[in-house]
Structures are given as structure tokens and as C-alpha cells.
Motif scaffolding. Structure first.
Motif, PDB file in Angstrom:
ATOM      1  N   ILE A 193      29.501 -14.240  -3.859  1.00 48.65           N
ATOM      2  CA  ILE A 193      29.443 -13.211  -4.660  1.00 48.65           C
ATOM      3  C   ILE A 193      29.634 -11.748  -3.674  1.00 48.65           C
ATOM      4  CG2 ILE A 193      27.811 -11.516  -5.946  1.00 48.65           C
ATOM      5  CD1 ILE A 193      26.545 -14.442  -7.054  1.00 48.65           C
ATOM      6  N   LEU A 194      29.135 -11.895  -2.645  1.00 51.67           N
ATOM      7  CA  LEU A 194      29.121 -10.738  -1.785  1.00 51.67           C
ATOM      8  C   LEU A 194      30.740 -10.575  -1.372  1.00 51.67           C
ATOM      9  CD1 LEU A 194      28.530  -8.717   0.639  1.00 51.67           C
ATOM     10  CD2 LEU A 194      27.752 -10.873   1.963  1.00 51.67           C
ATOM     11  N   VAL A 195      31.278 -11.749  -1.048  1.00 48.02           N
ATOM     12  CA  VAL A 195      32.820 -11.528  -0.440  1.00 48.02           C
ATOM     13  C   VAL A 195      33.570 -11.025  -1.611  1.00 48.02           C
ATOM     14  CG1 VAL A 195      34.671 -13.089   0.270  1.00 48.02           C
ATOM     15  CG2 VAL A 195      32.420 -13.170   1.313  1.00 48.02           C
ATOM     16  N   PHE A 196      33.260 -11.694  -2.946  1.00 47.89           N
ATOM     17  CA  PHE A 196      34.123 -11.135  -3.815  1.00 47.89           C
ATOM     18  C   PHE A 196      33.896  -9.619  -4.134  1.00 47.89           C
ATOM     19  CE2 PHE A 196      34.527 -10.184  -8.476  1.00 47.89           C
ATOM     20  CZ  PHE A 196      35.674 -10.643  -8.865  1.00 47.89           C
ATOM     21  N   ILE A 197      32.851  -9.042  -4.072  1.00 45.47           N
ATOM     22  CA  ILE A 197      32.697  -7.851  -4.719  1.00 45.47           C
ATOM     23  C   ILE A 197      33.026  -6.942  -3.443  1.00 45.47           C
ATOM     24  CG2 ILE A 197      30.576  -5.807  -4.569  1.00 45.47           C
ATOM     25  CD1 ILE A 197      29.082  -8.014  -6.111  1.00 45.47           C
ATOM     26  N   THR A 198      33.023  -7.287  -2.049  1.00 45.57           N
ATOM     27  CA  THR A 198      33.495  -6.520  -0.986  1.00 45.57           C
ATOM     28  C   THR A 198      34.909  -6.414  -1.204  1.00 45.57           C
ATOM     29  OG1 THR A 198      31.860  -7.542   0.616  1.00 45.57           O
ATOM     30  CG2 THR A 198      33.929  -6.715   1.405  1.00 45.57           C
ATOM     31  N   SER A 199      35.738  -7.536  -1.602  1.00 53.08           N
ATOM     32  CA  SER A 199      37.257  -7.341  -1.845  1.00 53.08           C
ATOM     33  C   SER A 199      37.388  -6.399  -2.969  1.00 53.08           C
ATOM     34  CB  SER A 199      37.792  -8.861  -1.786  1.00 53.08           C
ATOM     35  OG  SER A 199      37.258  -9.428  -3.169  1.00 53.08           O
ATOM     36  N   VAL A 200      36.664  -6.447  -3.839  1.00 54.16           N
ATOM     37  CA  VAL A 200      37.056  -5.648  -4.937  1.00 54.16           C
ATOM     38  C   VAL A 200      36.893  -4.103  -4.631  1.00 54.16           C
ATOM     39  CG1 VAL A 200      36.330  -4.989  -7.360  1.00 54.16           C
ATOM     40  CG2 VAL A 200      36.523  -7.188  -6.869  1.00 54.16           C
TER      41      VAL A 200
END
Length: 298
Positions: A193-200
Motif C-alpha cells: 500500500i505504501l509503495v502504491f501510494i508513493t508511486s501515485v
């Protein structure tokens, strides 16, 4: 007389073109961005033992497994071979800016402590993703990078047009596969979830202030509309030759590129001259040249 006063119709002043290449501006972006990245990692990612993805994620995994040094110094050591690669394969300027970003990230991680009291694991991953993503995006708006995997990603994008996101996807797939042997599944999901939000957030930070509108105007009063675009909006335009499928008549199609603020003014200009005009708007994020962004050369 100022640059702005000397600018031609549809052409911005020359300082706009050189602004993004200035040393002070790039240094400022990198300093602010790396501070945010370091705070997000130290205050949220490491206390919750998240794997934030990329080379810092690998450094964090090594730290959790060995508890030697800290993730900041491990990250710095892992960057050494990548910076040799950047020096040889990308450019000296990219190397120095990226090296500065890596050093400041390490120093900020070591010296700056800003407690962020978030106990819930899900909330912490979201907050960390927002802070780190915004910081990383600010750095990537410069002529450097955050170091780490960015070095390889930028090179592959420039040389082979391989998307930066694809490089991170492949690397993180391997990283999280290794994490399965060391971390509980709940923590891995929170890290994802952290990685996904970071990329967005990175994508949105990079597109911030860059969104443009390509506008096509089909009207019998195209000449009058183009006159107001040139003199009222101070923006250039182009006539395209069109041929009506129903009327079988040739007419000029007016094309121009504007930002979000200018769009409403352009709409008012168009329909003031012709209530029956056809006004077509398309979103675009990559407009290079003229009074818009200069092509980024690392």
C-alpha cells in the motif's frame, strides 16, 4: 527593457526557458525533496518496519535482517556502484545532482528527527506514502534523481524508452518476494500500500503545473478568434486545413495549447465571436518548446 517586454506573441520571456536548468533551483528542489523522503522513512517507514520499495527498501530489509549500521548508511553504500554507472552512462551533471540527493538523504536521515505519532499500521503506510512520494517527486522535477534505482530507471528510459514505473515494478516484485521469508504477510501488504501510494503521489507531483490543454476550434470566424488568442492571451496558434464532410467546404481549423487558467478565457473568446463554434479540448502532459517546458536533458 525587460525580457518580458521584449517577448514576442506566443513566446514567453527567455528566463523561463533557463529557469529549470539553474544550479540554485535544482539544488533547492533536491534539498527540500530529500528532507521529506528522509523524514517519511525515519518517522514512519522504519518504526513500522515497512519495506518502502526501491533501493531504500532493499537497504531497510538488510537492516531488519542484520541490524548493522542504519538504513541511511546502507542505502549510501548500495548507491556507490550505481553512481559509477551514472558517471559513465548518463552525464556528469546527472551524477552530481543525484550524488547530492543521496548524501542529503543520508544526512537528513541521520540528523533530523521529527516524531510522527501514527500507531495504526494502515494509516502509517498511507501517511508515509504521501510524504515520501511528494518528496521523491520534487527531487525528480530537478535534473537529478533520488539515487538508487532512479539511476538505472532514468538511463533505461532515455536509452530504450522503457518506462520508469516498469523498472520499479520488476525490482519491487523481486524485493517483496524476498520479504516473504522475513516479514509477516500483513506487514508486506501494508508495504505494498505504501509503495502504491508513493508511486501515485510521485506521478501527480511530476505532472503538477504541467497539465496543458490542446484545443481545436472549428468556426467560420477563425481569423478573428486567432487574433484575440495572439493579442489577448499572448499565446501562439496554428491553422490546420479542414474539409467539412457534410458541407464539402474547406475551412481553417484553429489549434492552440493553453494551460488550465487560459482555457476559460479561450472559451469566452471563441463563443464571443461565434455561438456555433465547435470547441474541442484534449488533456496533454507533455508539451515541449515555444513558451512551454524545455526538453529535459540530463
Amino acid at each position: 527593457m525587460s525580457n518580458a517586454a521584449n517577448s514576442r506573441l506566443g513566446k514567453g520571456p527567455s528566463f523561463r526557458v533557463e529557469f529549470s536548468y539553474s544550479l540554485w533551483w535544482n539544488t533547492l528542489l533536491i534539498t527540500v525533496g530529500t528532507l521529506l523522503v528522509a523524514v517519511g522513512m525515519k518517522s514512519l517507514a522504519v518504526p513500522h518496519e515497512f519495506i518502502p520499495g526501491g533501493l531504500f527498501g532493499l537497504a531497510s530489509l538488510i537492516y531488519y535482517s542484520t541490524e548493522t549500521l542504519n538504513p541511511g548508511w546502507i542505502y549510501l553504500l548500495l548507491n556507490v556502484p550505481l553512481f559509477v554507472f551514472a558517471w559513465v552512462k548518463v552525464s556528469r551533471r546527472f551524477f552530481w545532482y543525484s550524488a547530492y540527493a543521496t548524501v542529503t538523504t543520508t544526512l537528513f536521515y541521520e540528523l533530523v528527527t521529527i516524531p510522527i505519532q501514527v500507531e495504526n499500521q494502515l494509516y502509517a503506510s498511507v501517511a508515509c506514502g504521501v510524504i515520501v512520494g511528494f518528496g521523491a517527486g520534487v527531487v525528480l522535477r530537478s535534473l537529478g534523481s533520488n539515487g538508487g534505482l532512479d539511476v538505472i530507471a532514468v538511463y533505461l528510459f532515455q536509452r530504450f524508452n522503457i518506462g520508469i514505473g516498469k523498472v520499479y515494478l520488476l525490482f519491487n516484485a523481486g524485493l517483496f518476494s524476498l520479504s516473504l521469508f522475513r516479514m509477516p504477510l500483513d506487514l508486506i501488504i501494508a508495504s505494498l500500500i505504501l509503495v502504491f501510494i508513493t508511486s501515485v503521489v510521485v506521478d501527480n507531483t511530476l505532472s503538477m503545473f504541467n497539465q496543458r490543454k490542446v484545443v481545436f476550434i472549428i468556426s467560420n470566424h477563425a481569423d478573428a478568434i486567432s487574433h484575440d488568442i495572439l493579442h489577448s492571451l499572448r499565446q501562439s496558434a496554428t491553422f490546420l486545413r479542414g474539409f467539412g464532410a457534410y458541407s464539402r467546404e474547406e475551412k481553417n481549423v484553429l489549434m492552440t495549447v493553453v494551460n488550465n487558467v487560459q482555457l476559460k478565457k479561450l472559451e469566452e473568446i471563441t463563443f464571443r465571436h461565434d455561438d456555433n463554434a465547435l470547441f474541442i479540448v484534449e488533456n496533454t502532459f507533455s508539451v515541449l518548446g515555444s513558451s512551454f517546458s524545455r526538453r529535459k536533458i540530463y
